[in-house]
Motif scaffolding. Structure first.
Motif, PDB file in Angstrom:
ATOM      1  N   GLN A 288      37.442  32.432  38.140  1.00  0.00           N
ATOM      2  CA  GLN A 288      36.403  33.206  38.799  1.00  0.00           C
ATOM      3  C   GLN A 288      36.728  33.405  40.267  1.00  0.00           C
ATOM      4  O   GLN A 288      37.479  32.642  40.852  1.00  0.00           O
ATOM      5  CB  GLN A 288      35.052  32.529  38.676  1.00  0.00           C
ATOM      6  CG  GLN A 288      34.909  31.262  39.531  1.00  0.00           C
ATOM      7  CD  GLN A 288      33.537  30.645  39.416  1.00  0.00           C
ATOM      8  OE1 GLN A 288      32.966  30.617  38.339  1.00  0.00           O
ATOM      9  NE2 GLN A 288      33.016  30.150  40.498  1.00  0.00           N
ATOM     10  N   GLY A 289      36.129  34.415  40.813  1.00  0.00           N
ATOM     11  CA  GLY A 289      36.215  34.622  42.255  1.00  0.00           C
ATOM     12  C   GLY A 289      34.999  33.987  42.899  1.00  0.00           C
ATOM     13  O   GLY A 289      34.399  33.065  42.355  1.00  0.00           O
ATOM     14  N   GLU A 290      34.607  34.513  44.022  1.00  0.00           N
ATOM     15  CA  GLU A 290      33.463  33.965  44.737  1.00  0.00           C
ATOM     16  C   GLU A 290      32.156  34.632  44.347  1.00  0.00           C
ATOM     17  O   GLU A 290      31.103  34.238  44.819  1.00  0.00           O
ATOM     18  CB  GLU A 290      33.696  34.114  46.239  1.00  0.00           C
ATOM     19  CG  GLU A 290      34.917  33.345  46.719  1.00  0.00           C
ATOM     20  CD  GLU A 290      35.215  33.583  48.184  1.00  0.00           C
ATOM     21  OE1 GLU A 290      34.378  34.166  48.889  1.00  0.00           O
ATOM     22  OE2 GLU A 290      36.307  33.182  48.604  1.00  0.00           O
ATOM     23  N   GLY A 291      32.203  35.643  43.488  1.00  0.00           N
ATOM     24  CA  GLY A 291      31.033  36.454  43.230  1.00  0.00           C
ATOM     25  C   GLY A 291      30.146  36.031  42.077  1.00  0.00           C
ATOM     26  O   GLY A 291      29.176  36.706  41.765  1.00  0.00           O
ATOM     27  N   LEU A 292      30.443  34.935  41.411  1.00  0.00           N
ATOM     28  CA  LEU A 292      29.631  34.507  40.274  1.00  0.00           C
ATOM     29  C   LEU A 292      28.373  33.810  40.773  1.00  0.00           C
ATOM     30  O   LEU A 292      28.456  32.792  41.472  1.00  0.00           O
ATOM     31  CB  LEU A 292      30.433  33.570  39.375  1.00  0.00           C
ATOM     32  CG  LEU A 292      29.768  33.142  38.072  1.00  0.00           C
ATOM     33  CD1 LEU A 292      29.571  34.344  37.147  1.00  0.00           C
ATOM     34  CD2 LEU A 292      30.597  32.086  37.375  1.00  0.00           C
ATOM     35  N   PRO A 293      27.202  34.347  40.433  1.00  0.00           N
ATOM     36  CA  PRO A 293      25.964  33.704  40.894  1.00  0.00           C
ATOM     37  C   PRO A 293      25.738  32.358  40.192  1.00  0.00           C
ATOM     38  O   PRO A 293      26.265  32.120  39.103  1.00  0.00           O
ATOM     39  CB  PRO A 293      24.884  34.712  40.510  1.00  0.00           C
ATOM     40  CG  PRO A 293      25.468  35.496  39.385  1.00  0.00           C
ATOM     41  CD  PRO A 293      26.952  35.527  39.630  1.00  0.00           C
ATOM     42  N   GLU A 294      24.964  31.528  40.829  1.00  0.00           N
ATOM     43  CA  GLU A 294      24.614  30.238  40.247  1.00  0.00           C
ATOM     44  C   GLU A 294      23.784  30.429  38.981  1.00  0.00           C
ATOM     45  O   GLU A 294      23.052  31.407  38.837  1.00  0.00           O
ATOM     46  CB  GLU A 294      23.799  29.409  41.249  1.00  0.00           C
ATOM     47  CG  GLU A 294      24.587  28.964  42.468  1.00  0.00           C
ATOM     48  CD  GLU A 294      25.657  27.948  42.129  1.00  0.00           C
ATOM     49  OE1 GLU A 294      25.392  27.044  41.309  1.00  0.00           O
ATOM     50  OE2 GLU A 294      26.767  28.074  42.679  1.00  0.00           O
TER      51      GLU A 294
ATOM     52  N   THR B 243      29.135  42.920  39.123  1.00  0.00           N
ATOM     53  CA  THR B 243      29.253  43.442  40.477  1.00  0.00           C
ATOM     54  C   THR B 243      30.738  43.492  40.818  1.00  0.00           C
ATOM     55  O   THR B 243      31.559  42.860  40.144  1.00  0.00           O
ATOM     56  CB  THR B 243      28.540  42.548  41.520  1.00  0.00           C
ATOM     57  OG1 THR B 243      29.216  41.288  41.582  1.00  0.00           O
ATOM     58  CG2 THR B 243      27.069  42.337  41.168  1.00  0.00           C
ATOM     59  N   SER B 244      31.072  44.183  41.873  1.00  0.00           N
ATOM     60  CA  SER B 244      32.482  44.267  42.268  1.00  0.00           C
ATOM     61  C   SER B 244      33.041  42.892  42.621  1.00  0.00           C
ATOM     62  O   SER B 244      34.245  42.655  42.515  1.00  0.00           O
ATOM     63  CB  SER B 244      32.661  45.232  43.437  1.00  0.00           C
ATOM     64  OG  SER B 244      31.896  44.804  44.544  1.00  0.00           O
ATOM     65  N   ALA B 245      32.169  41.957  42.997  1.00  0.00           N
ATOM     66  CA  ALA B 245      32.613  40.601  43.329  1.00  0.00           C
ATOM     67  C   ALA B 245      33.139  39.843  42.109  1.00  0.00           C
ATOM     68  O   ALA B 245      33.807  38.817  42.256  1.00  0.00           O
ATOM     69  CB  ALA B 245      31.477  39.819  43.988  1.00  0.00           C
ATOM     70  N   LEU B 246      32.842  40.334  40.904  1.00  0.00           N
ATOM     71  CA  LEU B 246      33.333  39.677  39.678  1.00  0.00           C
ATOM     72  C   LEU B 246      34.711  40.171  39.253  1.00  0.00           C
ATOM     73  O   LEU B 246      35.262  39.691  38.259  1.00  0.00           O
ATOM     74  CB  LEU B 246      32.358  39.904  38.516  1.00  0.00           C
ATOM     75  CG  LEU B 246      31.007  39.202  38.588  1.00  0.00           C
ATOM     76  CD1 LEU B 246      30.204  39.517  37.344  1.00  0.00           C
ATOM     77  CD2 LEU B 246      31.161  37.705  38.772  1.00  0.00           C
ATOM     78  N   GLU B 247      35.271  41.111  39.984  1.00  0.00           N
ATOM     79  CA  GLU B 247      36.582  41.677  39.632  1.00  0.00           C
ATOM     80  C   GLU B 247      37.569  40.557  39.313  1.00  0.00           C
ATOM     81  O   GLU B 247      37.761  39.628  40.107  1.00  0.00           O
ATOM     82  CB  GLU B 247      37.110  42.516  40.799  1.00  0.00           C
ATOM     83  CG  GLU B 247      38.456  43.148  40.552  1.00  0.00           C
ATOM     84  CD  GLU B 247      38.401  44.366  39.658  1.00  0.00           C
ATOM     85  OE1 GLU B 247      39.385  44.609  38.933  1.00  0.00           O
ATOM     86  OE2 GLU B 247      37.383  45.095  39.655  1.00  0.00           O
ATOM     87  N   GLY B 248      38.162  40.625  38.120  1.00  0.00           N
ATOM     88  CA  GLY B 248      39.184  39.670  37.718  1.00  0.00           C
ATOM     89  C   GLY B 248      38.689  38.387  37.068  1.00  0.00           C
ATOM     90  O   GLY B 248      39.496  37.546  36.676  1.00  0.00           O
ATOM     91  N   ILE B 249      37.381  38.231  36.914  1.00  0.00           N
ATOM     92  CA  ILE B 249      36.864  37.017  36.273  1.00  0.00           C
ATOM     93  C   ILE B 249      37.383  36.934  34.841  1.00  0.00           C
ATOM     94  O   ILE B 249      37.614  37.946  34.182  1.00  0.00           O
ATOM     95  CB  ILE B 249      35.314  36.987  36.303  1.00  0.00           C
ATOM     96  CG1 ILE B 249      34.795  35.596  35.952  1.00  0.00           C
ATOM     97  CG2 ILE B 249      34.713  38.061  35.422  1.00  0.00           C
ATOM     98  CD1 ILE B 249      33.315  35.397  36.252  1.00  0.00           C
TER      99      ILE B 249
END
Length: 104
Positions: free
Chosen positions: A56-62, A91-97
């Motif tokens: 995961q990147g930094e975009g996964l919510p709790e 969201t774009s923050a999930l790119e590559g999860i």
């Protein structure tokens, strides 16, 4: 579009494109990802969209309490990285999860 990867129960690794704003579960079912049954349609009650987050990147919510409660009640395979994909908004923050489908 956001790229998500799912490792199906067979071990097959599939990269899909998801629309921001939809759930990861909807993206997976639309792409025909094996093992995502989504029986409750995203209502957070069945855990048939249970996956483990492998990368995961930094975009996964709790995880919220309702998701945790559903996993604890319905899944004997819950682990530290378990998530219900119906509760994850793309969201774009999930790119590559990368998700590993638990399968049911």
């Amino acid at each position: 579009m956001v790229k998500l990867t799912f490792i199906e129960p067979s071990g097959n690794r599939r990269e899909i494109e998801a629309v921001p704003g939809q759930s990861a579960m909807l993206a997976a079912t639309a792409a025909g990802i094996a093992g995502i049954a989504a029986e409750c349609g995203g209502s957070c009650v069945c855990a048939t969209c249970h996956c483990r987050v492998v990368e995961q990147g930094e975009g996964l919510p709790e995880m919220e309490d309702a998701e945790r409660d559903t996993l604890e009640f319905t899944s004997d395979a819950m682990g530290e990285t378990s998530r219900l994909t119906c509760q994850i908004e793309v969201t774009s923050a999930l790119e590559g999860i990368v998700f590993e489908v638990v399968g049911h």
